[in-house]
Design a protein around this motif. Structure first.
Motif, PDB file in Angstrom:
ATOM      1  N   VAL A 154       0.931  -6.621  17.759  1.00  0.00           N
ATOM      2  CA  VAL A 154       0.447  -6.302  16.413  1.00  0.00           C
ATOM      3  C   VAL A 154       1.173  -5.076  15.869  1.00  0.00           C
ATOM      4  O   VAL A 154       1.558  -5.038  14.686  1.00  0.00           O
ATOM      5  CB  VAL A 154      -1.073  -6.082  16.425  1.00  0.00           C
ATOM      6  CG1 VAL A 154      -1.552  -5.591  15.066  1.00  0.00           C
ATOM      7  CG2 VAL A 154      -1.799  -7.364  16.813  1.00  0.00           C
ATOM      8  N   LYS A 155       1.383  -4.083  16.718  1.00  0.00           N
ATOM      9  CA  LYS A 155       2.108  -2.879  16.294  1.00  0.00           C
ATOM     10  C   LYS A 155       3.521  -3.226  15.838  1.00  0.00           C
ATOM     11  O   LYS A 155       3.993  -2.736  14.800  1.00  0.00           O
ATOM     12  CB  LYS A 155       2.158  -1.875  17.453  1.00  0.00           C
ATOM     13  CG  LYS A 155       2.968  -0.621  17.144  1.00  0.00           C
ATOM     14  CD  LYS A 155       3.071   0.293  18.366  1.00  0.00           C
ATOM     15  CE  LYS A 155       3.925   1.509  18.049  1.00  0.00           C
ATOM     16  NZ  LYS A 155       4.063   2.393  19.231  1.00  0.00           N
ATOM     17  N   TYR A 156       4.184  -4.095  16.585  1.00  0.00           N
ATOM     18  CA  TYR A 156       5.550  -4.514  16.235  1.00  0.00           C
ATOM     19  C   TYR A 156       5.527  -5.296  14.916  1.00  0.00           C
ATOM     20  O   TYR A 156       6.416  -5.122  14.068  1.00  0.00           O
ATOM     21  CB  TYR A 156       6.113  -5.385  17.362  1.00  0.00           C
ATOM     22  CG  TYR A 156       7.538  -5.827  17.156  1.00  0.00           C
ATOM     23  CD1 TYR A 156       8.595  -4.988  17.475  1.00  0.00           C
ATOM     24  CD2 TYR A 156       7.830  -7.095  16.640  1.00  0.00           C
ATOM     25  CE1 TYR A 156       9.920  -5.401  17.296  1.00  0.00           C
ATOM     26  CE2 TYR A 156       9.138  -7.517  16.450  1.00  0.00           C
ATOM     27  CZ  TYR A 156      10.169  -6.667  16.789  1.00  0.00           C
ATOM     28  OH  TYR A 156      11.473  -7.067  16.602  1.00  0.00           O
ATOM     29  N   TRP A 157       4.537  -6.143  14.758  1.00  0.00           N
ATOM     30  CA  TRP A 157       4.393  -6.926  13.522  1.00  0.00           C
ATOM     31  C   TRP A 157       4.269  -5.993  12.316  1.00  0.00           C
ATOM     32  O   TRP A 157       4.939  -6.177  11.291  1.00  0.00           O
ATOM     33  CB  TRP A 157       3.164  -7.828  13.660  1.00  0.00           C
ATOM     34  CG  TRP A 157       2.964  -8.836  12.568  1.00  0.00           C
ATOM     35  CD1 TRP A 157       3.828  -9.141  11.562  1.00  0.00           C
ATOM     36  CD2 TRP A 157       1.817  -9.672  12.377  1.00  0.00           C
ATOM     37  NE1 TRP A 157       3.294 -10.123  10.752  1.00  0.00           N
ATOM     38  CE2 TRP A 157       2.069 -10.473  11.231  1.00  0.00           C
ATOM     39  CE3 TRP A 157       0.607  -9.827  13.060  1.00  0.00           C
ATOM     40  CZ2 TRP A 157       1.137 -11.391  10.755  1.00  0.00           C
ATOM     41  CZ3 TRP A 157      -0.307 -10.756  12.592  1.00  0.00           C
ATOM     42  CH2 TRP A 157      -0.044 -11.527  11.452  1.00  0.00           C
ATOM     43  N   ILE A 158       3.424  -4.967  12.437  1.00  0.00           N
ATOM     44  CA  ILE A 158       3.220  -4.028  11.328  1.00  0.00           C
ATOM     45  C   ILE A 158       4.485  -3.229  11.042  1.00  0.00           C
ATOM     46  O   ILE A 158       4.860  -3.024   9.875  1.00  0.00           O
ATOM     47  CB  ILE A 158       2.049  -3.079  11.635  1.00  0.00           C
ATOM     48  CG1 ILE A 158       0.740  -3.864  11.736  1.00  0.00           C
ATOM     49  CG2 ILE A 158       1.938  -1.982  10.576  1.00  0.00           C
ATOM     50  CD1 ILE A 158      -0.441  -3.037  12.222  1.00  0.00           C
ATOM     51  N   SER A 159       5.163  -2.772  12.087  1.00  0.00           N
ATOM     52  CA  SER A 159       6.347  -1.920  11.895  1.00  0.00           C
ATOM     53  C   SER A 159       7.527  -2.691  11.317  1.00  0.00           C
ATOM     54  O   SER A 159       8.301  -2.138  10.526  1.00  0.00           O
ATOM     55  CB  SER A 159       6.750  -1.274  13.222  1.00  0.00           C
ATOM     56  OG  SER A 159       7.164  -2.261  14.149  1.00  0.00           O
ATOM     57  N   GLU A 160       7.665  -3.974  11.684  1.00  0.00           N
ATOM     58  CA  GLU A 160       8.819  -4.748  11.226  1.00  0.00           C
ATOM     59  C   GLU A 160       8.575  -5.429   9.879  1.00  0.00           C
ATOM     60  O   GLU A 160       9.528  -5.672   9.125  1.00  0.00           O
ATOM     61  CB  GLU A 160       9.182  -5.802  12.273  1.00  0.00           C
ATOM     62  CG  GLU A 160       9.691  -5.224  13.580  1.00  0.00           C
ATOM     63  CD  GLU A 160      10.968  -4.421  13.400  1.00  0.00           C
ATOM     64  OE1 GLU A 160      11.907  -4.947  12.756  1.00  0.00           O
ATOM     65  OE2 GLU A 160      11.024  -3.275  13.882  1.00  0.00           O
ATOM     66  N   PHE A 161       7.331  -5.739   9.569  1.00  0.00           N
ATOM     67  CA  PHE A 161       7.012  -6.454   8.324  1.00  0.00           C
ATOM     68  C   PHE A 161       5.837  -5.774   7.611  1.00  0.00           C
ATOM     69  O   PHE A 161       4.801  -6.398   7.353  1.00  0.00           O
ATOM     70  CB  PHE A 161       6.679  -7.916   8.630  1.00  0.00           C
ATOM     71  CG  PHE A 161       7.767  -8.635   9.378  1.00  0.00           C
ATOM     72  CD1 PHE A 161       8.867  -9.155   8.717  1.00  0.00           C
ATOM     73  CD2 PHE A 161       7.702  -8.766  10.765  1.00  0.00           C
ATOM     74  CE1 PHE A 161       9.880  -9.805   9.411  1.00  0.00           C
ATOM     75  CE2 PHE A 161       8.701  -9.408  11.472  1.00  0.00           C
ATOM     76  CZ  PHE A 161       9.795  -9.927  10.794  1.00  0.00           C
ATOM     77  N   PRO A 162       5.981  -4.492   7.277  1.00  0.00           N
ATOM     78  CA  PRO A 162       4.853  -3.758   6.677  1.00  0.00           C
ATOM     79  C   PRO A 162       4.424  -4.292   5.320  1.00  0.00           C
ATOM     80  O   PRO A 162       3.242  -4.233   4.972  1.00  0.00           O
ATOM     81  CB  PRO A 162       5.387  -2.328   6.575  1.00  0.00           C
ATOM     82  CG  PRO A 162       6.879  -2.475   6.545  1.00  0.00           C
ATOM     83  CD  PRO A 162       7.182  -3.648   7.412  1.00  0.00           C
ATOM     84  N   GLU A 184      -3.325   2.067   8.731  1.00  0.00           N
ATOM     85  CA  GLU A 184      -3.535   2.974   7.592  1.00  0.00           C
ATOM     86  C   GLU A 184      -2.230   3.572   7.073  1.00  0.00           C
ATOM     87  O   GLU A 184      -2.164   4.016   5.927  1.00  0.00           O
ATOM     88  CB  GLU A 184      -4.488   4.115   7.988  1.00  0.00           C
ATOM     89  CG  GLU A 184      -5.933   3.684   8.206  1.00  0.00           C
ATOM     90  CD  GLU A 184      -6.147   3.115   9.597  1.00  0.00           C
ATOM     91  OE1 GLU A 184      -5.178   3.130  10.406  1.00  0.00           O
ATOM     92  OE2 GLU A 184      -7.264   2.645   9.893  1.00  0.00           O
ATOM     93  N   SER A 185      -1.202   3.608   7.913  1.00  0.00           N
ATOM     94  CA  SER A 185       0.055   4.255   7.503  1.00  0.00           C
ATOM     95  C   SER A 185       1.027   3.317   6.801  1.00  0.00           C
ATOM     96  O   SER A 185       2.152   3.713   6.482  1.00  0.00           O
ATOM     97  CB  SER A 185       0.747   4.865   8.735  1.00  0.00           C
ATOM     98  OG  SER A 185      -0.074   5.854   9.330  1.00  0.00           O
ATOM     99  N   VAL A 186       0.612   2.092   6.565  1.00  0.00           N
ATOM    100  CA  VAL A 186       1.501   1.147   5.872  1.00  0.00           C
ATOM    101  C   VAL A 186       1.729   1.630   4.442  1.00  0.00           C
ATOM    102  O   VAL A 186       0.768   1.850   3.702  1.00  0.00           O
ATOM    103  CB  VAL A 186       0.894  -0.268   5.868  1.00  0.00           C
ATOM    104  CG1 VAL A 186       1.734  -1.198   5.003  1.00  0.00           C
ATOM    105  CG2 VAL A 186       0.794  -0.805   7.289  1.00  0.00           C
ATOM    106  N   PRO A 187       2.978   1.819   4.039  1.00  0.00           N
ATOM    107  CA  PRO A 187       3.244   2.298   2.669  1.00  0.00           C
ATOM    108  C   PRO A 187       2.969   1.211   1.646  1.00  0.00           C
ATOM    109  O   PRO A 187       2.816   0.034   1.979  1.00  0.00           O
ATOM    110  CB  PRO A 187       4.733   2.659   2.709  1.00  0.00           C
ATOM    111  CG  PRO A 187       5.300   1.790   3.785  1.00  0.00           C
ATOM    112  CD  PRO A 187       4.221   1.632   4.818  1.00  0.00           C
ATOM    113  N   SER A 188       2.908   1.629   0.391  1.00  0.00           N
ATOM    114  CA  SER A 188       2.663   0.661  -0.686  1.00  0.00           C
ATOM    115  C   SER A 188       3.955  -0.053  -1.047  1.00  0.00           C
ATOM    116  O   SER A 188       5.007   0.565  -1.209  1.00  0.00           O
ATOM    117  CB  SER A 188       2.113   1.382  -1.921  1.00  0.00           C
ATOM    118  OG  SER A 188       2.035   0.484  -3.008  1.00  0.00           O
ATOM    119  N   TYR A 189       3.856  -1.365  -1.160  1.00  0.00           N
ATOM    120  CA  TYR A 189       4.987  -2.184  -1.590  1.00  0.00           C
ATOM    121  C   TYR A 189       4.671  -2.896  -2.907  1.00  0.00           C
ATOM    122  O   TYR A 189       5.267  -3.918  -3.235  1.00  0.00           O
ATOM    123  CB  TYR A 189       5.332  -3.222  -0.518  1.00  0.00           C
ATOM    124  CG  TYR A 189       5.994  -2.624   0.699  1.00  0.00           C
ATOM    125  CD1 TYR A 189       7.379  -2.550   0.798  1.00  0.00           C
ATOM    126  CD2 TYR A 189       5.230  -2.105   1.736  1.00  0.00           C
ATOM    127  CE1 TYR A 189       7.990  -1.993   1.908  1.00  0.00           C
ATOM    128  CE2 TYR A 189       5.824  -1.536   2.860  1.00  0.00           C
ATOM    129  CZ  TYR A 189       7.206  -1.490   2.927  1.00  0.00           C
ATOM    130  OH  TYR A 189       7.818  -0.926   4.031  1.00  0.00           O
TER     131      TYR A 189
END
Length: 599
Positions: A76-84, A119-124
């Motif tokens: 899940v961490k990899y999923w979030i970091s690669e496709f935020p 929570e740290s996912v930036p806005s796109y």
């Protein structure tokens, strides 16, 4: 469980298990190829929320060990970091992952919970925002001509910057939507990118046609050929295609006097650029050159969209009838194309853009001219030359039939009255736009006289003026055409016989006047009259269907109805019968154009 082979079909659960097993307890990823491909491509056959539900269920299973749960969290961490962007733009998905994080915290698995940093996912949100056009006002905005002082490098760099910023907004879901629908329906981001491409091509034509003399027009053409050379140096093939397309358009290529002021050396340069982006050999010249590029490179997006569609059409999503086993051969081929496009988005051009110049250029590209208007501007600059007399006298032509008579000559299936009404309203709207000179919302007797000069088939003024108040309203004109359609038993010819068509050279949509992008069955063509349009524009096409007419003319323009769905403005004299017909083979040539740049 063994890792699925990329050549062998696998179930979604098998692929999820393989991705979980690709991580160790410390989060080290032993093989990223399958994991990244699955995380990017899973929406093709499984919604992201469903994938999150599967991961949540596996982590809650009674037999799930601490080590296995940790590996799930690393996935899940990899999923979030690669496709935020997927998590920011999909609130339901973000909530599901947040639920997994909260569950781990409540169960005391703090270390595992910390791995999921949702929570740290930036806005796109900026990727979903489409630059809005300024609504067209009563007066058409004048074209900006403030670029004469710019050198070719500046113009090429700023065009590249604008197109790259628009390209960066395109996400996986946009490509997926385009491939599944075969058009840009409900796809404003990709549609806006295509609109920008079309705007560049159209703006170039306007810049050339704005010059009053042939030497001045030739100088503008030379400048844009230099811009095309700079675009090639920047490895921006998409805008290069737009520039070549604009200079190859019939409104420019027909300017023989202008072409006479262009040196043979410049013409050879343009020919070489055209050859680079030609569709011959499935764009083999472009593909070879593009593959050799390093650093920033901007692809001809239409070529790669064509590849996506070709793979999608050729291979099924599932390898079995029950739709349980994913066709990994297809997934891998699609992934290779999409991964390359994603990498291009991550490599920006080395351009120091001037904000003021970008704003000025953006306004200049935002034009409101139809293909018919461009062609009329071209005719005003360089009128057609007179035709030589025929070797032998032809028989006297019969009286010219009225347009309504022409509508009735073609036997068509009975139309839905609602469709007829919609087309008639479009026609009336065009009449008022061009002939209501004082803008009072009515057609006076003087304005009607001008209309009759262009359209002699119309009845007398009094027959349209039903309430005899000395002027014709929109409602009265609509009523007139509706009565005419009723008398013709609803066979006015609006119903085209469309067939899905593959174009080998550029084609414009008869409804929206934009390029028909694509490379395999890109649009629809009427078998009877030859008009072409986008799939999404078929039901909105408001021109009548007329059978092709053969003529002895060798270089007549396309028939007026085949290039525009609006009445010509009053300043344009009505074309003669000979000017409005064209030979069958000429129509094919004009429809094919120079090369295919369509989506």
């Amino acid at each position: 469980m063994a890792t699925p082979s990329l050549e062998q079909p696998a179930t979604v659960d098998e692929m999820v298990e393989a991705c979980v097993g690709a991580f160790d307890d410390k989060g080290t990823l032993t093989d990223s190829s399958l994991v990244r491909m699955f995380l990017m491509m899973h929406p093709w056959y499984l919604p992201s929320t469903e994938l999150a539900k599967k991961l949540l269920g596996k982590s809650q299973a009674a037999d799930c060990s601490a080590g296995r749960r940790t590996r799930i969290c690393h996935l899940v961490k990899y999923w979030i970091s690669e496709f935020p962007a997927e998590f920011d733009l999909n609130p339901d998905l973000a909530e599901q992952i947040k639920g997994l994080k909260d569950m781990l915290s409540q169960e005391g698995n703090v270390r595992q919970s910390r791995l999921i940093d949702i929570e740290s996912v930036p806005s796109y949100e900026w990727k979903r925002q489409v630059t809005q056009r300024v609504p067209a006002s009563g007066k058409r905005r004048k074209m900006s001509l403030l670029f004469d002082h710019l050198d070719s490098s500046e113009l090429a760099e700023h065009l590249t910057y604008l197109e790259y910023k628009s390209f960066c907004k395109i996400l996986f879901q946009d490509y997926h939507s385009f491939v599944m629908h075969g058009c840009t329906v409900d796809n404003p981001i990709l549609e806006r990118f295509i609109t920008l491409f079309n705007s560049v091509s159209q703006w170039i034509q306007l810049m050339v046609l704005s010059k009053p003399t042939a030497p001045q027009r030739a100088a503008v053409i030379k400048q844009f050929i230099e811009v095309a050379q700079k675009l090639l140096q920047l490895q921006n093939f998409n805008t290069l295609m737009a520039v070549v397309g604009g200079l190859s358009n019939s409104s420019i290529s027909r300017l023989k006097d202008t072409q006479g002021h262009i040196s043979s050396d410049i013409s050879k340069v343009f020919d070489s650029l055209t050859e680079l982006v030609t569709s011959c050999g499935n764009y083999s010249n472009y593909r070879k050159r593009f593959a050799e590029c390093e650093g920033f490179r901007f692809p001809i997006l239409g070529v790669h969209l064509k590849d996506l569609i070709a793979v999608h059409v050729a291979l099924p999503d599932w390898a079995d009838k029950d739709k349980t086993r994913v066709n990994l051969v297809k997934t891998q081929q699609l992934y290779a194309i999409l991964q390359e496009l994603a990498q291009i988005q991550a490599t920006p051009p080395r351009v120091d853009a001037n904000p003021d110049l970008l704003n000025l250029l953006t306004v200049s590209l935002d034009q409101y001219h139809s293909e018919e208007e461009l062609y009329q501007m071209s005719l005003q600059r360089e009128p057609r030359s007179a035709k030589p007399a025929a070797p032998s006298p032809a028989p006297a032509p019969a009286a010219q039939p009225s347009v309504i008579d022409e509508w009735a000559t073609s036997v068509k299936p009975k139309a839905d009255p609602a469709i007829i009404s919609k087309h008639i309203e479009k026609m009336v709207e065009s009449v008022f736009k061009n002939f209501d000179t004082d803008g009072d919302g009515h057609i006076s007797q003087e304005e009607f006289a001008i209309i009759q000069n262009n359209f002699p088939y119309l009845s007398k003024f009094g027959e349209l003026d039903r309430n005899q108040d000395g002027r014709i309203s929109r409602e009265e004109m609509v009523e007139y055409f509706m009565r005419a359609s009723s008398l013709l038993n609803c066979k006015m010819g609006f119903i085209h016989t469309f067939v899905e068509t593959t174009y080998v050279k550029p084609t414009f949509c008869e409804h929206c006047a934009g390029f028909i992008w694509g490379f395999y069955k890109q649009g629809y063509k009427c078998k009877a009259c030859g008009v072409s349009c986008h799939k999404s524009c078929r039901s909105r096409l408001a021109i009548e269907c007329r059978k092709r007419t053969k003529s002895i003319s060798l270089d007549s323009p396309p028939p007026l109805h085949a290039r525009s769905h609006s009445f010509p403005p009053p300043a344009c004299p009505p074309p003669t019968l000979q000017q409005t017909v064209i030979r069958e083979e000429e129509i094919e040539s004009l429809e094919d154009g120079v090369f295919d740049v369509h989506l």
